[in-house]
Design an enzyme around this catalytic site. Structure first.
Site, PDB file in Angstrom:
ATOM      1  N   ALA B 247       0.888  -1.305  -0.163  1.00 37.25           N
ATOM      2  CA  ALA B 247       0.155  -0.140   0.148  1.00 37.25           C
ATOM      3  C   ALA B 247       1.242   1.329  -0.261  1.00 37.25           C
ATOM      4  O   ALA B 247       1.811   1.039   0.649  1.00 37.25           O
ATOM      5  CB  ALA B 247      -0.604   0.066   1.318  1.00 37.25           C
ATOM      6  N   ASP B 248       0.497   1.885  -0.710  1.00 37.72           N
ATOM      7  CA  ASP B 248       0.768   3.759  -0.609  1.00 37.72           C
ATOM      8  C   ASP B 248      -0.168   4.648   0.282  1.00 37.72           C
ATOM      9  O   ASP B 248       1.374   4.891   1.118  1.00 37.72           O
ATOM     10  CB  ASP B 248       0.810   4.305  -1.848  1.00 37.72           C
ATOM     11  CG  ASP B 248       2.388   3.501  -2.783  1.00 37.72           C
ATOM     12  OD1 ASP B 248       2.350   2.080  -3.499  1.00 37.72           O
ATOM     13  OD2 ASP B 248       3.528   3.965  -3.305  1.00 37.72           O
ATOM     14  N   ARG B 249      -0.835   4.549   0.735  1.00 37.77           N
ATOM     15  CA  ARG B 249      -1.569   4.706   1.682  1.00 37.77           C
ATOM     16  C   ARG B 249      -2.476   3.978   1.904  1.00 37.77           C
ATOM     17  O   ARG B 249      -3.859   4.239   0.519  1.00 37.77           O
ATOM     18  CB  ARG B 249      -1.611   6.077   0.902  1.00 37.77           C
ATOM     19  CG  ARG B 249      -2.285   7.460   2.163  1.00 37.77           C
ATOM     20  CD  ARG B 249      -2.641   8.491   1.891  1.00 37.77           C
ATOM     21  NE  ARG B 249      -1.080   9.818   0.812  1.00 37.77           N
ATOM     22  CZ  ARG B 249      -1.185  10.615   1.613  1.00 37.77           C
ATOM     23  NH1 ARG B 249      -1.862  11.248   2.192  1.00 37.77           N
ATOM     24  NH2 ARG B 249       0.090  11.726   0.515  1.00 37.77           N
TER      25      ARG B 249
END
Lengths: 353, 353
Positions: B247-249
């Site tokens: 996940a990046d965010r």
């Protein structure tokens, strides 16, 4: 602007656009005989189920024209059948070459039985029939484009302009000209109904980015290239109306083998409420095969995935899975199967009488 | 075999593996200051949300170590904040660098308020805190691997061996080492439960084929590379048990921004009854952001799609859409969100007290 022409045939002279050199260079290469055609098909200098069959047929026509008529019609039959059988082995998944071969062998048999025809006349008739594949396919494509565009417009009647996604290359480069799925898109554009076509890159061979994008730019059709991984995000963000793809072989129940990635687009279309169409000449329907499980799926070399040209793009030593095609179950083809005879629901398909 | 180490830091000396040169060459480059780090992050010599934050923090630590302490703690604060703000601008989608910056600024403020600490001590404390990001991330990854592997094994308890699909690179090359999603896969392999991992190519930047495949080959983990277009066909053919991605965010409601293509894998996993997990350090959860609609999505240069190295792979003149990320709605994350604190359902996420 005239549509791109990738197969040129004139009085026994056959030339094809070498698609391996696209988009860098637009180079035509001569095809003198069935061996040349077999190699060009195998190496994917020409690809696309209809184009494969046409180049196969025309290569045999070119070869027969140069040949003195054999002593007997039986000998002609044997010769023609042997060369067609060989052409069919070039790639296994598409059915068009096989059906063209069967039709030609049937014609040979009829001519042999017909005592009013001599061997020279029989040879001429075979050549003419092989040569007719080019014009026939072009006519079929125009009809596919017309039927498909009308159906899409009917089913999206509330929309002013339509957004289409397509996969692989099904255009002038895959057919005699105009195209199947891309023919429908061309017809929508001619009817001023096309807002934008989203073409997928179509890894690992990049038929979308190299070939479809080339045709779309060439004809100034409004188009955007997306990676295969962006299909769902694009459907959601751009509110795509329909996905239209080609077919390498359709089974009797409507299950459709087409370029790897097609099945996934159909699943994604279903979950995004996007119409999903298959566009193909009626000859792509193989009534001998009850469903998709019986369609042979070609596995292609790993180097297609690990290298781009001579550049390595994957870690050395990694194992690959590289199926050339996948099978889309009939129930996911929600728009229908677009042919030159009209648009069919999967359960409406019936062999020609 | 030791896992690959892509970030090396020793007494203020920072070196990173230049991932642009993989898989051709394994070359480390020095990072002397935040400008070097900013450029390396922007050019994707280092990528992966946790690794970006670590390299950012370590570059500032390296720079501060060489610097004489400023005259005042306020001046130190200003300097540190200015450099962190700059680092945050390198790439917009991942939250980790931003959160690390906020934590560091908070520490500066606390130290400034603390009259028992002088400016040299404050500087040392900031450096130590920045340097700790490397070991902390490694510890977090090991915990993520453990929690994730246990959860997958629990949910596939009837299976002797497990087949996992992953996307992009979330391994040693994206983190301090071991990895998030790839850490879970490493832990499953250590537990002798991994039958095969299918890694997607991850167009257009090929993080899967270049980086993940490199790590998997390096550590002899049984792996097969597939194109992004083959995900659904692979799920069906190989009966994949779970998809695990990074996940990046992550938004407060569990919506997850990750490498473009993730959303599509989640849709496909759902329709094939395959578990779908996100694995990320708890710091990737941005409780400031209520849902995925508020996450900024970086658009990347078209050249990533039209060229491979200097080789053109798309027709000249074609328009492209190249979002770096997409957002997967929380309801598609059927397995859960794996963090160092445990595995959470989206509706169980709560900010640390």
């Amino acid at each position: 602007m005239a549509t791109l022409q990738a197969i040129k045939y004139n009085d026994g002279q056959l030339e094809i656009l070498d698609q391996l050199l696209l988009p860098e260079s637009c180079t035509f290469i001569p095809i003198f005989n069935v061996e040349d055609a077999w190699a060009a098909i195998r190496e994917m200098k020409v690809r696309g189920a209809p184009a494969i069959a046409i180049v196969g047929c025309l290569s045999l026509a070119a070869e027969l024209r140069k040949l003195a008529a054999p002593d007997t019609k039986e000998e002609l039959c044997r010769l023609v059948k042997e060369k067609l059988d060989y052409l069919v082995t070039s790639r296994p998944t598409a059915v068009n070459m096989q059906l063209a071969a069967e039709a030609c062998v049937k014609l040979c048999t009829q001519l042999t039985a017909n005592t009013l025809v001599n061997v020279a006349e029989a040879k001429d008739a075979v050549v003419k029939s092989l040569e007719a594949t080019l014009a026939n396919d072009m006519a079929d494509n125009l009809a596919i484009g017309e039927h498909g565009a009308n159906d899409v417009m009917k089913k999206t009647a509330t929309k002013d302009k339509i957004r289409i996604m397509t996969h692989c290359n099904t255009g002038s480069l895959a057919t005699a000209g105009y195209g199947t799925a891309l023919g429908v898109i061309r017809s929508l554009h001619k009817a001023s109904k096309l807002d934008q076509v989203y073409c997928t890159e179509t890894r690992p061979y990049n038929q979308g980015s190299r070939l479809t994008a080339f045709e779309l730019v060439y004809e100034k059709i409004p188009a955007t290239l997306v990676c295969d991984s962006m299909a769902a995000a694009a459907m959601k963000q751009f509110k795509i109306d329909a996905v239209i793809v080609g077919a390498d072989r359709v089974a009797a129940n409507g299950d459709t083998a087409n370029k790897i990635g097609t099945y996934q687009l159909a699943v994604l279309a279903k979950s995004h409420d996007v119409l999903f169409y298959v566009a193909a000449p009626f000859s792509s329907i193989d009534f001998q095969i009850p469903n998709g499980r019986s369609i042979p799926i070609e596995e292609r070399p790993h180097s297609e995935m690990t290298h781009t040209g001579s550049l390595r793009t994957a870690a050395a030593g990694i194992n690959c899975w590289n199926p050339g095609f996948d099978v889309t179950p009939a129930e996911l083809i929600t728009g229908g199967i677009i042919t030159e005879k009209g648009v069919f629901k999967a359960d409406q398909l019936a062999p020609p009488q």
